[in-house]
Design a protein around this motif. Structure first.
Motif, PDB file in Angstrom:
ATOM      1  N   PRO A   1       1.652  15.217 -37.423  1.00 41.54           N
ATOM      2  CA  PRO A   1       0.974  13.887 -36.932  1.00 41.54           C
ATOM      3  C   PRO A   1       0.396  13.826 -35.593  1.00 41.54           C
ATOM      4  O   PRO A   1       0.958  14.632 -34.539  1.00 41.54           O
ATOM      5  CB  PRO A   1       1.890  12.901 -37.195  1.00 41.54           C
ATOM      6  CG  PRO A   1       2.918  13.550 -38.003  1.00 41.54           C
ATOM      7  CD  PRO A   1       3.055  14.817 -37.630  1.00 41.54           C
ATOM      8  N   ILE A   2      -0.589  13.135 -35.090  1.00 47.51           N
ATOM      9  CA  ILE A   2      -1.334  13.168 -33.963  1.00 47.51           C
ATOM     10  C   ILE A   2      -1.026  11.706 -33.487  1.00 47.51           C
ATOM     11  O   ILE A   2      -1.215  10.810 -34.115  1.00 47.51           O
ATOM     12  CB  ILE A   2      -2.736  13.364 -34.002  1.00 47.51           C
ATOM     13  CG1 ILE A   2      -3.031  14.929 -34.373  1.00 47.51           C
ATOM     14  CG2 ILE A   2      -3.456  12.959 -32.794  1.00 47.51           C
ATOM     15  CD1 ILE A   2      -4.760  15.067 -34.581  1.00 47.51           C
ATOM     16  N   GLY A   3      -0.649  11.569 -32.344  1.00 53.09           N
ATOM     17  CA  GLY A   3      -0.637  10.563 -31.525  1.00 53.09           C
ATOM     18  C   GLY A   3      -1.913  10.370 -30.673  1.00 53.09           C
ATOM     19  O   GLY A   3      -2.650   9.363 -30.669  1.00 53.09           O
ATOM     20  N   SER A   4      -2.016  11.441 -29.929  1.00 54.81           N
ATOM     21  CA  SER A   4      -3.496  11.472 -29.137  1.00 54.81           C
ATOM     22  C   SER A   4      -3.654  13.144 -28.870  1.00 54.81           C
ATOM     23  O   SER A   4      -2.576  13.656 -28.647  1.00 54.81           O
ATOM     24  CB  SER A   4      -3.473  10.544 -27.834  1.00 54.81           C
ATOM     25  OG  SER A   4      -2.284  11.286 -26.885  1.00 54.81           O
TER      26      SER A   4
ATOM     27  N   CYS B   1       7.981  13.993 -34.952  1.00 52.81           N
ATOM     28  CA  CYS B   1       7.272  13.840 -33.760  1.00 52.81           C
ATOM     29  C   CYS B   1       5.621  13.792 -33.857  1.00 52.81           C
ATOM     30  O   CYS B   1       5.090  14.060 -34.998  1.00 52.81           O
ATOM     31  CB  CYS B   1       7.516  15.415 -32.773  1.00 52.81           C
ATOM     32  SG  CYS B   1       9.191  15.907 -32.676  1.00 52.81           S
ATOM     33  N   THR B   2       4.940  13.384 -32.783  1.00 52.92           N
ATOM     34  CA  THR B   2       3.492  13.509 -32.544  1.00 52.92           C
ATOM     35  C   THR B   2       3.087  14.109 -31.451  1.00 52.92           C
ATOM     36  O   THR B   2       3.634  14.151 -30.473  1.00 52.92           O
ATOM     37  CB  THR B   2       3.088  11.862 -32.667  1.00 52.92           C
ATOM     38  OG1 THR B   2       3.685  11.405 -31.382  1.00 52.92           O
ATOM     39  CG2 THR B   2       3.311  11.219 -34.077  1.00 52.92           C
ATOM     40  N   GLN B   3       1.767  14.749 -31.552  1.00 53.28           N
ATOM     41  CA  GLN B   3       1.092  15.286 -30.193  1.00 53.28           C
ATOM     42  C   GLN B   3       0.571  14.432 -29.457  1.00 53.28           C
ATOM     43  O   GLN B   3       0.130  13.036 -29.971  1.00 53.28           O
ATOM     44  CB  GLN B   3       0.183  16.280 -30.912  1.00 53.28           C
ATOM     45  CG  GLN B   3       0.584  17.593 -31.643  1.00 53.28           C
ATOM     46  CD  GLN B   3      -0.425  18.257 -32.284  1.00 53.28           C
ATOM     47  OE1 GLN B   3      -1.012  18.896 -31.539  1.00 53.28           O
ATOM     48  NE2 GLN B   3      -0.994  18.027 -33.490  1.00 53.28           N
ATOM     49  N   GLU B   4       0.813  14.389 -28.151  1.00 59.22           N
ATOM     50  CA  GLU B   4       0.318  13.644 -27.291  1.00 59.22           C
ATOM     51  C   GLU B   4      -0.873  14.322 -26.118  1.00 59.22           C
ATOM     52  O   GLU B   4      -0.184  15.301 -25.602  1.00 59.22           O
ATOM     53  CB  GLU B   4       1.285  12.675 -26.574  1.00 59.22           C
ATOM     54  CG  GLU B   4       2.258  11.731 -27.340  1.00 59.22           C
ATOM     55  CD  GLU B   4       1.303  10.733 -28.072  1.00 59.22           C
ATOM     56  OE1 GLU B   4       0.468  10.332 -27.852  1.00 59.22           O
ATOM     57  OE2 GLU B   4       2.101  10.333 -29.318  1.00 59.22           O
ATOM     58  N   ALA B   5      -1.847  13.618 -25.848  1.00 58.25           N
ATOM     59  CA  ALA B   5      -2.807  14.289 -25.012  1.00 58.25           C
ATOM     60  C   ALA B   5      -2.235  14.034 -23.522  1.00 58.25           C
ATOM     61  O   ALA B   5      -1.258  13.453 -23.269  1.00 58.25           O
ATOM     62  CB  ALA B   5      -4.287  13.629 -25.074  1.00 58.25           C
TER      63      ALA B   5
ATOM     64  N   TRP C   1       1.402   6.361 -22.621  1.00 61.50           N
ATOM     65  CA  TRP C   1       1.774   5.481 -24.009  1.00 61.50           C
ATOM     66  C   TRP C   1       2.959   4.566 -23.646  1.00 61.50           C
ATOM     67  O   TRP C   1       3.898   4.845 -22.963  1.00 61.50           O
ATOM     68  CB  TRP C   1       2.207   6.755 -24.682  1.00 61.50           C
ATOM     69  CG  TRP C   1       2.743   6.552 -26.307  1.00 61.50           C
ATOM     70  CD1 TRP C   1       1.874   6.966 -27.110  1.00 61.50           C
ATOM     71  CD2 TRP C   1       3.963   6.144 -26.607  1.00 61.50           C
ATOM     72  NE1 TRP C   1       2.675   6.469 -28.362  1.00 61.50           N
ATOM     73  CE2 TRP C   1       3.848   6.140 -27.859  1.00 61.50           C
ATOM     74  CE3 TRP C   1       4.961   5.576 -26.096  1.00 61.50           C
ATOM     75  CZ2 TRP C   1       4.886   5.673 -28.988  1.00 61.50           C
ATOM     76  CZ3 TRP C   1       6.138   5.310 -26.831  1.00 61.50           C
ATOM     77  CH2 TRP C   1       5.810   5.221 -28.253  1.00 61.50           C
TER      78      TRP C   1
ATOM     79  N   PHE D   1       8.686   7.877 -36.692  1.00 62.77           N
ATOM     80  CA  PHE D   1       7.952   8.454 -35.714  1.00 62.77           C
ATOM     81  C   PHE D   1       8.029   7.489 -34.581  1.00 62.77           C
ATOM     82  O   PHE D   1       8.500   6.399 -34.707  1.00 62.77           O
ATOM     83  CB  PHE D   1       6.538   8.620 -36.236  1.00 62.77           C
ATOM     84  CG  PHE D   1       6.385   9.881 -37.182  1.00 62.77           C
ATOM     85  CD1 PHE D   1       6.524   9.382 -38.529  1.00 62.77           C
ATOM     86  CD2 PHE D   1       6.006  11.086 -36.867  1.00 62.77           C
ATOM     87  CE1 PHE D   1       6.411  10.592 -39.602  1.00 62.77           C
ATOM     88  CE2 PHE D   1       6.000  12.001 -37.725  1.00 62.77           C
ATOM     89  CZ  PHE D   1       6.325  11.860 -39.118  1.00 62.77           C
TER      90      PHE D   1
ATOM     91  N   LEU E   1      -2.553   9.988 -19.642  1.00 62.98           N
ATOM     92  CA  LEU E   1      -2.283   8.876 -20.573  1.00 62.98           C
ATOM     93  C   LEU E   1      -1.213   8.285 -20.454  1.00 62.98           C
ATOM     94  O   LEU E   1      -0.132   8.947 -20.224  1.00 62.98           O
ATOM     95  CB  LEU E   1      -2.163   9.918 -22.002  1.00 62.98           C
ATOM     96  CG  LEU E   1      -1.863   9.097 -23.314  1.00 62.98           C
ATOM     97  CD1 LEU E   1      -2.900   8.043 -23.646  1.00 62.98           C
ATOM     98  CD2 LEU E   1      -1.327   9.921 -24.412  1.00 62.98           C
TER      99      LEU E   1
END
Lengths: 228, 405
Positions: free
Chosen positions: A133-136, B331-335, B341, B395, B339
């Motif tokens: 999944p993508i948060g950003s 987990c999630t990807q973060e830029a 959050w 998440f 940023l």
């Protein structure tokens, strides 16, 4: 699809609202959502976008994300950051509801003029296989980490949400393209409205997510979201 | 014919006698009225089973199942004992004592299942907190064992609109929302020991030799972890802030008269501390200070057990303390790109930590923390570089604990 001003935040049929600013508590959020729904119906009729007959907070209807309406998550970029980016949010069904189809995506409340909405996509993710999944993430459309087996990206308008909130392996995702804008006030979306069709009925859920570009408008709308 | 006649008379008399005997037996064996349960095992001391709460009166406090130490469901009984409120407990000094109020009890069914009601309307001043909360102990017993589970509940205040909107909902909606697994682990035969175990060797006060009731014997100041910031990659910082009036649910423990402590539920306290730590890189926990107390339960001079539970928030805080990773997996990807959050809560998964109350040096085990994130409680991560954010039980946007992977 690129839009450059608040008036054209209507994405794929949804409409921008001009609901009054409110505090970030559940009671105000409910009033905002209710007022937003009423405004949505009126303005949508004028501007020819989809109408919604029932708006509710996350966790109250059949399409959900966190299943909780009383907390929020904010993603805020500095005004001098280099986009574009993609924000990702889970969409799932609850209450044993059947699959639903997204009609439109828009802000619960839009503030400021320092941001741009680039579009909205949907994605089915199989957890543990391929991309997570993508948060950003950088780029729009998103630059996914697994170029060999990228997940298929579909327009949000018409995207079918079939993953249940209780599902441990399937994860459906709304992806919103984002960038800084030409204005100097920052701003963004405070809450995300997703309008969908289920068994022939149209509903709108307000998701507790804020997408922001830091600046006075963002600081005023969501204090603390840009840090000190 | 006379013989047959006599026989018929005899049969009628026999039948009459049988009916009479049956009626007598029925009267003797008539079970008590449904509103007055009849415990198979004698109740433990300090439990007053003369209190009766009908199936349609009082409030449903909790439902659940009784288990023995082997994890098997057992038949027994469960009572609801009300403790005094936080204000009263704060005023107690070592040596002061009270007797808990039994506000209801019920027998379990054959499979150990129970749904126990409590009559809160009978509580005198000093039990209900200003916010309406009542701290109770579910005390369960079988023939040979007892067990406790502490909890804080919020029954309707007298004169208020009922919590439930219908009779059915009133009958089925428990104040403690989750079903209770209650274990009777303490032997009833262990009561009566007069010598304090070593870790209790230096109390501030010792209950009198003819103690009866629950006596405060000492207090400690304990640090409890109420939040954390866990970053791992270069360029990422995290900070945590909370404003006043957030609540914290802190673990309780119980020990038999000559045994060690084990966790036995938790109670809730409000914290009026405002915390605002600066961004940190690394893994840190954020802690507030709580006053804990140890009480000795006695009956007619015999020590029954020891209770450890939170008394009050002291208002104390300290700088973030280094902590370890908990290896979250959702987990999630973060830029990157600066940023920020952030997550603010007044709902969602509570921040929960099984050993968050750092009390092991006193009682041998740490106890749990469950923080209901308040509307003014926020965790913030700042990413200069692309990263991954992970949640412990789901998440990150909804997880109890969040860390950077």
């Amino acid at each position: 699809m690129r839009v450059g001003s608040r008036k054209r935040d209507c994405l794929l049929g949804s409409e921008d609202m001009t609901a009054k600013a409110g505090r970030r508590n559940a009671r105000v959020a409910a009033r905002v959502a209710a007022a937003s729904a009423a405004t949505l119906c009126t303005m949508a009729t004028i501007l020819g976008c989809s109408t919604s007959t029932r708006a509710y907070l996350d966790g109250h209807g059949d399409l959900a994300s966190t299943e909780q309406h009383s907390h929020y998550v904010s993603g805020a970029f500095p005004p001098n950051a280099k986009g574009p980016w993609t924000f990702g949010y889970r969409l799932c069904t609850r209450n044993h509801a059947p699959a639903v189809t997204v009609i439109s995506v828009g802000p619960t409340k839009a503030v400021g003029d320092g941001y741009r909405v680039l579009g909205a996509l949907g994605r089915h993710v199989t957890l543990g296989v391929g991309d997570g999944p993508i948060g950003s993430i950088d780029g729009y459309p998103p630059i996914l980490g697994n170029p060999q087996h990228p997940d298929a990206l579909a327009p949000a308008n018409g995207f079918t949400v079939s993953a249940r909130c209780s599902d441990q392996t399937k994860y459906d995702e709304l992806l919103v393209g984002w960038d800084t804008g030409s204005g100097h006030a920052g701003g963004g979306w405070v809450g995300i409205n997703v309008t969908y069709r289920e068994n022939g009925h149209v509903h709108t859920v307000s998701l507790p997510y804020n997408m922001l570009i830091c600046g006075p408008a963002a600081d005023h709308a969501v204090p603390g979201a840009c840090g000190d | 014919m006379v013989h047959r006649s006599k026989f018929r008379i005899l049969r009628r008399r026999t039948a009459s006698a049988a009916v009479t005997i049956g009626v007598v037996i029925g009267l003797i064996c008539q079970p008590a009225a449904a509103a007055t349960p009849h415990a198979a095992a004698s109740p433990p001391p300090l439990v007053d089973t003369s209190v009766t709460v009908g199936s349609s009166s009082g409030e449903l406090v909790a439902d659940g199942t009784l288990f023995n130490n082997d994890g098997q469901a057992v038949k027994g009984a469960v009572a609801v004992l009300a403790w005094p409120n936080e204000q009263f407990l704060k005023s107690m000094k070592p040596g002061d004592s009270f007797v808990p109020r039994t506000i209801g009890w019920i027998e379990t069914d054959q499979r150990g299942n129970f749904a126990v009601r409590g009559d809160f309307s009978q509580l005198p001043p000093g039990y209900r907190a200003s916010n309406g909360q009542v701290d109770v102990v579910l005390r369960a017993w079988s023939d040979d064992f007892v067990g406790d589970q502490s909890m804080s509940v919020s029954p309707p205040t007298p004169g208020s609109i009922p919590l439930a909107s219908s009779a059915t909902e009133k009958a089925t909606k428990a104040l403690h929302s989750d079903p209770v697994r209650l274990t009777v682990r303490q032997s009833r035969a262990s009561a009566g020991a007069q010598v304090l175990p070593s870790e209790k060797a230096t109390p501030d006060a010792t209950a009198s030799s003819f103690c009866n009731g629950i006596t405060l014997i000492r207090t400690w100041r304990v640090w409890s972890i109420v939040g954390e910031g866990q970053t791992d990659r270069s360029g990422t910082t995290a900070d945590f802030s909370t404003e006043s009036s957030h609540s914290v649910t802190l673990g309780a423990a119980v020990a038999s008269a000559n045994g060690g402590f084990s966790a036995s539920g938790s109670i809730t306290r409000s914290s009026n501390v405002t915390l605002n730590w600066q961004p940190q890189h690394g893994r840190f926990s954020y802690q507030i200070e709580t006053q804990y107390g140890e009480w000795q339960e006695c009956s007619l001079g015999a020590v029954l057990q020891y209770d450890v539970r939170a008394i009050t928030d002291t208002g104390g805080t300290r700088p973030p303390i280094a902590t370890g990773s908990f290896r979250a997996s959702q987990c999630t990807q973060e830029a990157g790109g600066g940023l920020t959050w952030s997550r603010g809560d007044y709902g969602g998964s509570h921040f929960g930590l099984s050993g968050g109350v750092q009390i092991a040096s006193e009682i041998g085990i740490n106890l749990s923390v469950d923080t209901a994130w308040s509307r003014n409680s926020t965790v913030i991560f700042r990413f200069q570089n692309p990263s991954v954010l992970c949640g412990s039980n789901t998440f990150p946007q909804n997880a109890s604990r969040i860390e950077e992977a």
